[in-house]
Write an enzyme that holds these catalytic residues in place. Structure first.
Site, PDB file in Angstrom:
ATOM      1  CE1 TYR A 144       0.642   1.698   4.238  1.00  0.00           C
ATOM      2  CE2 TYR A 144       0.747  -0.689   4.541  1.00  0.00           C
ATOM      3  CZ  TYR A 144       1.008   0.598   5.002  1.00  0.00           C
ATOM      4  OH  TYR A 144       1.635   0.784   6.208  1.00  0.00           O
ATOM      5  CB  CYS A 145       1.763   3.954  -1.567  1.00  0.00           C
ATOM      6  SG  CYS A 145       0.855   3.813  -3.113  1.00  0.00           S
ATOM      7  NE  ARG A 146       3.005  10.151  -0.656  1.00  0.00           N
ATOM      8  CZ  ARG A 146       3.928  10.757  -1.376  1.00  0.00           C
ATOM      9  NH1 ARG A 146       3.699  11.017  -2.662  1.00  0.00           N
ATOM     10  NH2 ARG A 146       5.075  11.104  -0.828  1.00  0.00           N
TER      11      ARG A 146
END
Length: 228
Positions: A181-183
């Site tokens: 996952y990221c932002r």
């Protein structure tokens, strides 16, 4: 001039201009991106400038515009000014703006594809399914954001892999599935991680959104360090 209720038209104009000042403050891609960045946690002007690829002067100008509209709050620490979103309502406003744009702006899919690439090969996992699997030993969760964002809050047990050091993915346990996952849904870092792992024959999926959505939905978050 008066409206049909006999009230001064000027007063009504001023009221609706006040409402519109929020939209005006967000009427810049760079300011919208600042909101997205501050959704990850508090940042100073230098950090935001680097992430945006903008000069300090331009970044400061955008932040002052957002601050005048009441969307961000600054605090001074030594020579630096640190900014954060003013409230959860600002975050919800950004999400609503993003959702409406995705549904109504012609060509936005092409713009997203131009930045994110073809996502048809990217499998996703939802928050509820991931939450149910967090306690299992057959899963590795990977946070693909800059260190400061990871420190400000990450999913429980998540391994940090900076977006410019994806070769660290090669060291993950080979017998486990990976969730990256990221932002948020328009962040490319997790896509890059999933594609790299896929090319290596690993099963990897991306979380359908990011830490801000996860936190807002009541998901557990660990804080690695307290920022000054």
């Amino acid at each position: 001039m008066v409206d049909r209720g006999g009230r001064p038209r000027q007063a009504k104009d001023a009221l609706f201009d006040g409402f519109a000042s929020i939209a005006k403050a967000l009427a810049s891609g760079r300011r919208a991106e600042i909101v997205e960045l501050l959704a990850q946690g508090e940042r100073n002007v230098d950090e935001l400038s680097r992430q945006l690829g903008q000069s300090l002067a331009n970044t400061s100008h955008h932040l002052r515009t957002l601050a005048r509209a009441g969307l961000v709050i600054g605090r001074r620490s030594g020579t630096q000014v640190h900014y954060r979103l003013a409230s959860d309502e600002v975050l919800e406003l950004w999400w609503a703006m993003r959702t409406v744009a995705a549904a109504r702006v012609e060509g936005l899919d092409e713009l997203a594809a131009g930045y994110l690439g073809d996502r048809r090969d990217i499998e996703t996992i939802g928050r509820d399914e991931l939450l149910a699997r967090l306690e299992t030993a057959d899963l590795v969760v990977v946070d693909v954001r800059p260190r400061a964002e990871y420190d400000a809050g990450h999913l429980p047990g998540a391994v940090h892999v900076p977006p410019d050091q994806l070769e660290l993915l090669d060291d993950l346990p080979p017998d486990r599935d990976v969730v990256a996952y990221c932002r948020g849904p328009y962040c490319v870092y997790a896509d890059d991680a999933v594609r790299r792992l896929g090319r290596a024959g690993r099963r990897a999926v991306r979380l359908e959104d990011g830490v801000p959505e996860w936190r807002h939905a009541g998901g557990p978050v660990e804080v690695e360090a307290t920022r000054p």
